[in-house]
Design an enzyme around this catalytic site. Structure first.
Site, PDB file in Angstrom:
ATOM      1  N   ALA A  95       0.897  -1.149   0.000  1.00 26.76           N
ATOM      2  CA  ALA A  95       0.000   0.000   0.000  1.00 26.76           C
ATOM      3  C   ALA A  95       0.939   1.203   0.000  1.00 26.76           C
ATOM      4  CB  ALA A  95      -0.868  -0.026   1.248  1.00 26.76           C
ATOM      5  N   SER A  96       0.851   2.012  -1.041  1.00 22.88           N
ATOM      6  CA  SER A  96       1.821   3.100  -1.186  1.00 22.88           C
ATOM      7  C   SER A  96       1.714   4.078  -0.018  1.00 22.88           C
ATOM      8  CB  SER A  96       1.567   3.856  -2.490  1.00 22.88           C
ATOM      9  OG  SER A  96       1.425   2.938  -3.540  1.00 22.88           O
ATOM     10  N   ARG A  97       2.794   4.844   0.180  1.00 23.73           N
ATOM     11  CA  ARG A  97       2.832   5.823   1.279  1.00 23.73           C
ATOM     12  C   ARG A  97       1.713   6.847   1.090  1.00 23.73           C
ATOM     13  NH1 ARG A  97       6.317  10.213   2.926  1.00 23.73           N
ATOM     14  NH2 ARG A  97       7.434  10.241   0.948  1.00 23.73           N
TER      15      ARG A  97
END
Ligand SMILES: C[S@@+](CC[C@H](N)C(=O)[O-])C[C@H]1O[C@@H](n2cnc3c(N)ncnc32)[C@H](O)[C@@H]1O
Length: 382
Positions: A95-97
């Protein structure tokens, strides 16, 4: 102990304060809580291993991880950890930043009602944010991993978001659901797929994390032309995992550094940090030096070793950096003189007057792609 609502509110506030979250995207972040999309097992780095953190073992710790402004590793080793259930080695989905998600959505310039293609569904959180703002049926997302695609489809449906999630190779885009007004890749490309331009309306925008073997960090915003070509500039600094068929090879010093006693020895004078340490210079070095990975090993006394490794050919170089030193010992081994290649690229960048990242551009045509400096006529040989 803070609950999900409070943690989410804090994260939203900090992203807004940092300028990453723009007012137009704020309601979507409020309506789409990240923890609903993060799987019950996430992975954290422990040296060069990836170890699981399970919601069932410590709900509060897991929730804190969901709402930290950090990328969360959600799959390792394509879902089959090297040591089952215990330890993984390769990050294959995350899950991207949140700060990166917010700034990419702002850079996408996507208004409600536009038709958007996302590449790399992962957890489905970014697709849900897009659907929340753009509306039902406006978002198509392609995920190469069937297990992840199924999970995202299920989670999105349960959360009430109408997103079309397709299992497949995002390199091909999704012609049946096009033409799109926007394409957003949440996975990095070295060679940017021309299908993304071909499936976007003229004047539309394509946002791509662009990577080289040496440097993984440039966000390129393209505008699509009438002839299905697209031209873009670097608008940000983001690091993403690569498209599956462009993954390349991870350097492993224990495997790649061989024949140490036969290495060619010399000294170099430019400080290694000046040559590889800064964002602008390492971006430029990556344009000129293919198949070269950078690894830095720090010691307690402030000294460090810079390793350059070509995992394909087995060439490697190392530089020893002592605090205050004016000359740095170099060892090079294999067919390539990797340090020499990197130092030459540094001098090339220096001779160009040290261009910053925002001066580079990239043009993608159905046949190829090329890099230019300031203007398209000023192409760079790679
Ligand atoms: C950083 S994650 C994406 C994060 C995601 N957008 C989210 O909100 O959770 C990158 C994803 O791209 C996927 N991927 C890699 N290569 C792909 C390809 N060729 N086509 C489609 N998806 C791909 C990976 O499986 C991974 O799930």
């Amino acid at each position: 102990m803070a609950g999900a609502t409070e943690l989410s509110a804090r994260l939203i506030e900090s992203l807004a304060d940092a300028g990453a979250l723009t007012p137009d995207w704020r309601p979507a972040f409020k309506a789409v809580p990240r923890h609903r999309f993060v799987p019950d097992t996430v992975w954290i780095e422990d040296g060069d291993r990836l170890v699981p953190v399970r919601r069932a073992d410590d709900e509060a710790a897991w929730l804190e991880l969901c709402y930290a402004n950090e990328a969360r590793i959600t799959q390792v080793d394509d879902g089959v950890p090297a040591e089952p259930g215990q330890v993984g080695h390769e990050i294959t989905s995350s899950a991207s930043r949140p700060g990166v998600v917010a700034s990419m959505l702002a850079a996408l310039d996507a208004e409600p009602g536009l038709n958007v293609l996302e590449i790399g569904t992962g957890t489905g959180w970014n697709a849900a944010l897009l659907a929340e703002r753009l509306g039902a049926g406006r978002v198509t997302s392609v995920e190469v991993d069937p297990v992840l695609a199924d999970r995202a489809r299920h989670v999105l449906r349960n959360a009430g978001h109408q997103v079309t999630v397709t299992t497949g190779d995002g390199v091909l885009g999704h012609p049946e659901r096009g033409p799109f007004d926007r394409v957003i890749a949440t996975v990095a490309a070295d060679r940017v797929p021309p299908a993304w331009a071909a499936q976007t309306r003229p004047g539309g925008r394509v946002l791509v994390p662009w990577a080289t073997d040496f440097h993984n960090g440039a966000l390129v915003s393209f505008t699509v032309n009438r002839d299905a070509t697209m031209r873009g500039r670097i608008v940000g600094n983001v690091a993403f995992m690569r498209l599956r068929d462009q993954r390349g090879k991870r350097p492993r010093l224990a495997r790649d550094v061989r024949e140490v006693s036969n290495a060619r020895r010399s000294f170099t004078e430019p400080h290694p940090y000046d040559v590889v340490g800064e964002y602008d210079v390492s971006l430029a070095v990556g344009l000129k030096v293919p198949r070269c990975k950078l690894v830095v090993q720090h010691q307690d006394d402030g000294a460090y070793t810079v390793w350059l490794v070509d995992p394909w050919s087995g060439s490697w170089a190392s530089l020893e950096v002592e605090p205050g030193a004016e000359k740095f010992p170099v060892r090079q081994s294999g067919d390539r003189d990797l340090w020499q290649e990197v130092e030459d690229a540094y001098h090339w960048w220096d001779d160009l007057d040290r261009p910053t990242a925002d001066r580079w551009g990239l043009t993608v045509t159905p046949q190829d792609q090329h890099v230019w400096l300031d203007a398209e006529a000023n192409r760079i040989d790679r």
